[in-house]
Motif scaffolding. Structure first.
Motif, PDB file in Angstrom:
ATOM      1  N   ARG A  45      17.872   3.515  13.418  1.00 26.28           N
ATOM      2  CA  ARG A  45      16.612   3.090  13.011  1.00 26.28           C
ATOM      3  C   ARG A  45      16.576   2.480  11.483  1.00 26.28           C
ATOM      4  O   ARG A  45      17.384   3.023  10.892  1.00 26.28           O
ATOM      5  CB  ARG A  45      15.547   4.227  13.146  1.00 26.28           C
ATOM      6  N   TYR A  46      15.935   1.510  11.441  1.00 25.51           N
ATOM      7  CA  TYR A  46      15.784   1.014   9.884  1.00 25.51           C
ATOM      8  C   TYR A  46      14.420   1.132   9.437  1.00 25.51           C
ATOM      9  O   TYR A  46      13.334   0.645   9.965  1.00 25.51           O
ATOM     10  CB  TYR A  46      15.985  -0.648  10.056  1.00 25.51           C
ATOM     11  N   PRO A  47      14.208   2.202   8.432  1.00 24.76           N
ATOM     12  CA  PRO A  47      12.978   2.731   8.111  1.00 24.76           C
ATOM     13  C   PRO A  47      12.521   2.255   7.166  1.00 24.76           C
ATOM     14  O   PRO A  47      11.827   2.866   6.026  1.00 24.76           O
ATOM     15  CB  PRO A  47      13.439   4.211   7.871  1.00 24.76           C
ATOM     16  N   PHE A  48      12.634   0.764   7.000  1.00 22.31           N
ATOM     17  CA  PHE A  48      12.216   0.019   5.762  1.00 22.31           C
ATOM     18  C   PHE A  48      11.338  -1.288   6.085  1.00 22.31           C
ATOM     19  O   PHE A  48      11.417  -1.618   7.287  1.00 22.31           O
ATOM     20  CB  PHE A  48      13.392  -0.328   4.797  1.00 22.31           C
ATOM     21  N   LYS A  49      10.642  -1.796   5.226  1.00 18.80           N
ATOM     22  CA  LYS A  49       9.900  -2.941   5.752  1.00 18.80           C
ATOM     23  C   LYS A  49      10.748  -4.119   6.178  1.00 18.80           C
ATOM     24  O   LYS A  49      11.853  -4.209   5.450  1.00 18.80           O
ATOM     25  CB  LYS A  49       9.043  -3.495   4.678  1.00 18.80           C
ATOM     26  N   PRO A  50      10.435  -4.892   7.176  1.00 20.79           N
ATOM     27  CA  PRO A  50      11.432  -6.119   7.403  1.00 20.79           C
ATOM     28  C   PRO A  50      11.174  -7.032   6.533  1.00 20.79           C
ATOM     29  O   PRO A  50      10.280  -7.399   5.861  1.00 20.79           O
ATOM     30  CB  PRO A  50      10.759  -6.258   9.001  1.00 20.79           C
ATOM     31  N   ILE A  51      12.041  -8.143   6.635  1.00 24.89           N
ATOM     32  CA  ILE A  51      11.912  -9.273   6.045  1.00 24.89           C
ATOM     33  C   ILE A  51      11.659 -10.460   6.701  1.00 24.89           C
ATOM     34  O   ILE A  51      12.408 -10.605   7.643  1.00 24.89           O
ATOM     35  CB  ILE A  51      13.284  -9.690   5.188  1.00 24.89           C
ATOM     36  N   PHE A 101      13.699  -8.231  11.404  1.00 24.75           N
ATOM     37  CA  PHE A 101      13.750  -9.652  10.563  1.00 24.75           C
ATOM     38  C   PHE A 101      13.240 -10.374  11.457  1.00 24.75           C
ATOM     39  O   PHE A 101      13.402 -10.543  12.630  1.00 24.75           O
ATOM     40  CB  PHE A 101      14.862  -9.671   9.876  1.00 24.75           C
ATOM     41  N   SER A 102      12.581 -11.493  10.895  1.00 22.63           N
ATOM     42  CA  SER A 102      12.334 -12.869  11.304  1.00 22.63           C
ATOM     43  C   SER A 102      13.415 -13.578  12.141  1.00 22.63           C
ATOM     44  O   SER A 102      14.683 -13.403  11.513  1.00 22.63           O
ATOM     45  CB  SER A 102      11.447 -13.919  10.442  1.00 22.63           C
TER      46      SER A 102
END
Length: 353
Positions: A16-22, A146-147
């Motif tokens: 899991r990546y628990p930070f805001k996506p770019i 991420f986009s």
């Protein structure tokens, strides 16, 4: 099939990546502290920004590894520090992960399978070359959120000629994450049946506290094969092994210890196989004999450093001989350095640290 239904182990968790996506290249530029123009320029020519560093495997065969040139190397380091190490890695992954709360290593990998009665060892064939740029892009878009344009740029910055290059600082993390969308479900289903699963890079281990019959083993192999196939990976058939507690090697008429990533799992805590412990004891004694025969510190230093590394494996396993051997080697080092220090003193020269 393995009864791999919808039951989920409460201790299970996916990466899991628990930070805001770019979502934009400008935001990526700010996160990495590099201009968009530089990132795009390096991405276009990234395949030409590596030096080949050939290695030799234990079996004598060649391994192709690569090291990135600057400034790509520095940017890959930032990708590691600002994205990849911040992932919450599940407890079944153990290779090259920095986790102060639950340190990962060959020891944690083996500990999962402590006291098992059956272990199934599997290896992924040509693992790093099997991880393509499209897989990396899926990691950054699917797992990180991420986009597409950001994920595509990051994928180009971390691959060489369309695949993940073994040796780059980002590659071990990407290898851990390549099965991010399929491996968690497999692990949960296996645990529901009482099996233990772990992966250390390309080494996959499944264990059971009972002796497993051939039909069950066949199902386990098929389940892993299916997961690998979804990413275009294959099992290395020559590295597919089943080991059972008490198994005898017919050619030698002796028991073969159950080992995972080179460590014995006879007890709950991993340990070194008896043959390796004997070899370490002999190496310590040999170093002491060399010193008794008048070997200088310059002659002994490489040997002591090497043996100390092996002793460190004993200490990591918590074996009582480890600290005893360490003290013996330290005493040997001090004794051999005395003539050298006396010569320095006579010459009025400060010894090197």
């Amino acid at each position: 099939m393995i009864g791999l239904t919808s039951f989920w182990d409460r201790t299970w968790m996916p990466p899991r990546y628990p930070f805001k996506p770019i979502h934009s290249l400008k935001a990526l530029s700010l996160a990495l502290g590099e201009s968009v123009e530089l990132l795009q320029s390096l991405a276009k020519r990234s395949s030409n920004l590596y030096r080949h560093v050939p290695q030799t495997k234990k079996d004598g065969s060649a391994r192709d590894t690569y090291d990135a040139y600057e400034p790509l190397k520095a940017i890959q380091r930032k990708i590691v520090d600002r994205f990849l190490v911040r992932v919450r890695y599940p407890d079944y992954l153990h290779g090259g992960i920095k986790d102060p709360n639950a340190p990962r290593s060959i020891y944690s990998n083996a500990r999962i399978h402590g006291k098992a009665k059956t272990i199934l060892l599997q290896d992924i064939k040509d693992f790093f070359p099997s991880i393509g740029v499209e897989h990396v892009q899926q990691i950054f878009s699917g797992l990180f959120g991420f986009s597409d344009e950001v994920a595509q740029l990051l994928a180009l910055l971390t691959t060489r000629e369309g695949v993940v290059p073994q040796g780059a600082s980002t590659s071990g993390y990407l290898a851990n994450l390549v099965f991010w969308d399929d491996e968690p479900a497999l692990v949960a289903r296996l645990r529901a049946r009482g099996f233990q699963y772990s992966r250390f890079a390309d080494d996959i281990t499944i264990s059971a506290m009972t002796h497993l019959e051939r039909p069950v083993l066949t199902e386990l192999v098929a389940a892993v094969t299916d997961m690998l196939a979804k990413k275009g990976c294959q099992q290395k058939r020559s590295k597919l092994h089943v080991r059972k507690r008490g198994q005898t090697i017919l050619a030698k008429a002796e028991f073969e210890p159950l080992t995972v990533t080179g460590l014995s799992i006879f007890n709950e805590s991993p340990g070194l196989p008896k043959a390796e412990r004997k070899a370490i004891r002999a190496a310590v004694k040999q170093a002491e004999d060399q010193a008794s025969q008048g070997a200088s510190w310059a002659e002994l230093e490489p040997t002591i450093r090497r043996v100390m590394g092996h002793v460190g494996r004993l200490i990591a396993c918590g074996h009582p001989d480890g600290e005893r051997y360490k003290l013996r080697l330290k005493a040997l080092k001090a004794r051999c350095q005395v003539p050298l220090l006396e010569r320095y003193a006579a010459q009025g020269v400060e010894p090197e640290a």
